[in-house]
Enzyme design. Structure first.
Site, short mmCIF file in Angstrom:
data_model
loop_
_atom_site.label_atom_id
_atom_site.label_comp_id
_atom_site.label_asym_id
_atom_site.label_seq_id
_atom_site.Cartn_x
_atom_site.Cartn_y
_atom_site.Cartn_z
N LYS A 115 -76.19 -75.35 -24.08
CA LYS A 115 -75.26 -76.46 -23.67
C LYS A 115 -74.23 -76.46 -24.50
O LYS A 115 -74.31 -76.29 -25.58
CB LYS A 115 -76.11 -78.00 -23.56
CG LYS A 115 -77.32 -77.88 -22.97
CD LYS A 115 -78.06 -79.27 -23.66
CE LYS A 115 -79.66 -78.98 -23.67
NZ LYS A 115 -80.34 -79.99 -24.53
N ASP A 127 -80.34 -71.71 -27.90
CA ASP A 127 -79.14 -72.78 -27.60
C ASP A 127 -77.68 -72.16 -27.86
O ASP A 127 -77.66 -71.29 -28.50
CB ASP A 127 -79.44 -73.90 -28.31
CG ASP A 127 -80.59 -74.63 -27.65
OD1 ASP A 127 -80.96 -74.30 -26.41
OD2 ASP A 127 -80.88 -75.64 -28.38
N MET A 152 -72.95 -85.51 -32.91
CA MET A 152 -72.40 -85.69 -31.76
C MET A 152 -71.61 -86.93 -31.55
O MET A 152 -71.46 -87.54 -30.54
CB MET A 152 -73.48 -85.97 -30.70
CG MET A 152 -74.55 -84.75 -30.56
SD MET A 152 -76.01 -84.80 -29.53
CE MET A 152 -77.20 -86.12 -30.80
N1 SAH Z 1 -80.48 -79.82 -34.32
C1 SAH Z 1 -79.25 -79.89 -34.76
C2 SAH Z 1 -78.25 -80.93 -34.06
C3 SAH Z 1 -78.17 -80.63 -32.75
S1 SAH Z 1 -77.35 -81.89 -32.23
C4 SAH Z 1 -79.23 -79.81 -36.26
O1 SAH Z 1 -80.30 -80.13 -36.96
O2 SAH Z 1 -78.11 -79.60 -37.01
C5 SAH Z 1 -75.48 -81.11 -32.01
C6 SAH Z 1 -74.46 -81.90 -32.99
O3 SAH Z 1 -74.73 -81.38 -34.32
C7 SAH Z 1 -73.07 -81.47 -32.74
O4 SAH Z 1 -72.47 -82.24 -31.94
C8 SAH Z 1 -72.78 -81.70 -34.34
O5 SAH Z 1 -72.58 -82.92 -34.46
C9 SAH Z 1 -73.67 -81.35 -35.00
N2 SAH Z 1 -73.57 -79.83 -35.52
C10 SAH Z 1 -74.50 -78.91 -35.31
N3 SAH Z 1 -73.89 -77.93 -36.28
C11 SAH Z 1 -72.82 -78.03 -36.62
C12 SAH Z 1 -71.75 -77.45 -37.52
N4 SAH Z 1 -71.97 -76.24 -37.90
N5 SAH Z 1 -70.79 -78.23 -38.19
C13 SAH Z 1 -70.98 -79.70 -37.90
N6 SAH Z 1 -71.62 -80.07 -37.15
C14 SAH Z 1 -72.57 -79.72 -36.29
#
Ligand code: SAH
Length: 502
Positions: free
Chosen positions: A56, A34, A171
């Site tokens: 995405k 991803d 998000m």
């Molecule tokens: N599965 C992922 C989340 C996916 S949804 C997890 O467990 O972290 C995608 C959202 O995750 C983004 O919109 C943001 O809100 C958050 N996100 C993912 N990586 C991030 C990062 N390094 N710093 C801040 N927010 C992050």
């Protein structure tokens, strides 16, 4: 045994990947990854691994979810090992559950490798513990990605509004005004601390703390974008006190490393440890010679020499490689005197059971000659294993002092043929603050790949040189090294960069 793995890649810092995840990345036949998973991990894939990007970015879907599911199932049927790599944890807002269901329906076995989720890691790197006994007894992970035009929210705002739970929104940046309003409308005080953390755990992490009342406006003013985590609750007040990561002296600073990839890891690791965004741009590669006959002969006649002077870590490595190839080891040096030009070279010798008799205080040829003369090197036979092309000062000065010098090439450095486009693009973006040069050949080769007239367009970019010889080579191209350590070593160079940031 399952052949499909739903793997969490963690929040971005490569150190936040689990050992199990690394193992699967290294062994999988097909990698399906991803957008948010740190693309650096792909270098661990086997060369023959098929790598598929289905990520995405914002609303821009490379492949819709149902097609991703189909792809996983189709690939899984081949019996090959599949790593389905997702940012953070695969089951936290990652649609990993849906992919799992699809696999079950298709009768395919799979395993899950949990990852460190951004909702825990990004706050932690911003000095915010998601729970703390003084502030809260619970934490909620909530999606902030809800259509504001949709009549009813899936989120129970009344519950979030009235609890003292830490709320962690994923998000949610686009919906921040709606989120803040819903919480205040439902009972959360307007002065409740709120934090936003963007690109958490990465060198480009940014964060700020505000209140429910002001956060939407402030995020807009700061042009804060995805991917960000939003944290609501009293724990955010600890941000300043516990912000360990954001205190790193080089956080967010872009530094180009021009050393050979084989030698760069030490420098890269220290820079990353200080928070720098490292751009690896190896300008030279360290290679074997085509022919080692001369080295073999020298080794078999080693007893002729009273001194062996090693001028680099590579000199030691390649010399020993040949020594071992012909079935010999460190004992061949017997009572001979051994010198190392710098501390890293000395460590390399010690690792092979040799305590060097001489390591100069300053690591340039001129000082080495002075020190060796004090130890009575005049009139003696000196062997210098080194790169095929190198500065001649050391052998020449030793010859002038009456030594019998034999220069023995044991490896060679070559110009890495790559394009400088990526570095120029990063310069254009303002992503680079420093370029480091650790030898004259890194300077010469850098300008082969990025012409001097191109670099001249970026006068704010500072050039850091390891020592006076390298700086002189830079002057030859019309540039001044604005950073040069007193101690001509890698740790010295990094120290000088940190001092420059003051
Ligand atoms: N599965 C992922 C989340 C996916 S949804 C997890 O467990 O972290 C995608 C959202 O995750 C983004 O919109 C943001 O809100 C958050 N996100 C993912 N990586 C991030 C990062 N390094 N710093 C801040 N927010 C992050």
């Amino acid at each position: 045994m399952a052949n499909v793995f739903l793997v969490g890649a963690g929040p971005g810092d490569p150190g936040m990947l689990t050992l199990r995840a690394k193992e699967i990345i290294e062994t999988c036949d097909i990698m399906i990854y991803d957008y948010l998973a740190n693309a650096d991990f792909l270098k661990w894939c086997k060369p023959e691994c098929e790598i598929l990007y289905v990520g995405k970015k914002g609303g821009d879907h490379t492949l819709p979810q149902d097609k991703i599911n189909e792809l996983i199932v189709e690939k899984a049927k081949s019996g090959k090992t599949i790593c389905r790599l997702k940012g953070g944890d695969p089951y936290v807002f990652g649609r990993g559950g849906e992919e799992g269901e699809e696999l079950v329906e298709a009768g395919i076995d799979f395993e899950v490798v949990p990852g460190i989720t951004a909702g825990v890691a990004a706050p932690a790197y911003a000095g915010i513990p998601v729970t703390h006994r003084d502030f809260t007894t619970s934490v909620c992970f909530i999606t902030g990605h809800e259509d504001p035009t949709k009549g009813e929210s899936g989120n129970n705002w009344a519950v979030y509004g009235q609890s003292n739970s830490t709320l962690v929104f994923y998000m949610g940046v686009g919906n921040l005004p709606m989120i803040a309003k819903n919480l205040m409308d439902n009972g959360r005080a307007a002065d409740t601390p709120v934090a936003l953390v963007r690109w958490g755990t990465r060198c480009n992490q940014e964060s700020f703390v505000s209140t429910l009342e002001n956060v939407a406006e402030e995020a807009k003013a700061r042009n804060f974008k995805a991917p960000s985590i939003i944290i609501v609750g009293g724990v955010c007040s600890l941000h300043d006190k516990l912000a360990w990561f954001e205190k790193k002296p080089m956080l967010g600073k872009g530094v180009v490393v021009t050393r050979a990839r084989e030698q760069a890891s030490g420098l890269v690791d220290i820079l990353r440890g200080h928070g720098a965004c490292v751009h690896e741009f190896p300008t030279i590669s360290v290679d074997h010679l085509d022919d080692y006959n001369e080295v073999e002969t020298a080794i078999l006649q080693l007893a002729r020499y009273q001194w062996v002077v090693f001028t680099s870590v590579n000199g030691v490595k390649f010399f020993w490689e040949q020594l071992n190839t012909i079935g010999l080891d460190s004992r061949i040096f017997g009572g001979m005197q051994i010198a190392a030009i710098g501390p890293a070279t000395a460590d390399e010798l010690r690792a092979r059971g040799i305590m060097p008799d001489f390591v100069p205080e300053k690591y340039v040829a001129e000082h080495v000659v002075e020190g060796l003369l004090k130890l009575g090197v005049q009139g003696q036979d000196v062997l210098i294993p080194r790169a095929r092309v190198a500065r001649e000062v050391l052998p020449e000065e030793l010859k002038k002092a009456g030594c019998n010098v034999t220069v023995l090439p044991v490896y060679e450095t070559r110009l890495v043929q790559q394009s400088g486009d990526e570095i120029v693009a990063a310069l254009d973006n303002g992503d680079i603050q420093y370029i480091t040069f650790t030898s004259s050949s890194t300077v010469e080769n850098f300008f082969e790949l990025v012409p001097a007239y191109t670099l001249r367009k970026y006068p704010d970019v500072k050039l850091a040189s390891i020592g006076p010889v390298t700086s002189k080579t830079l002057s030859g191209f019309g540039f001044t090294a604005s950073i040069e350590p007193e101690d001509y070593t890698i740790p010295g160079l990094v120290g000088a960069l940190v001092d420059d940031l003051g």
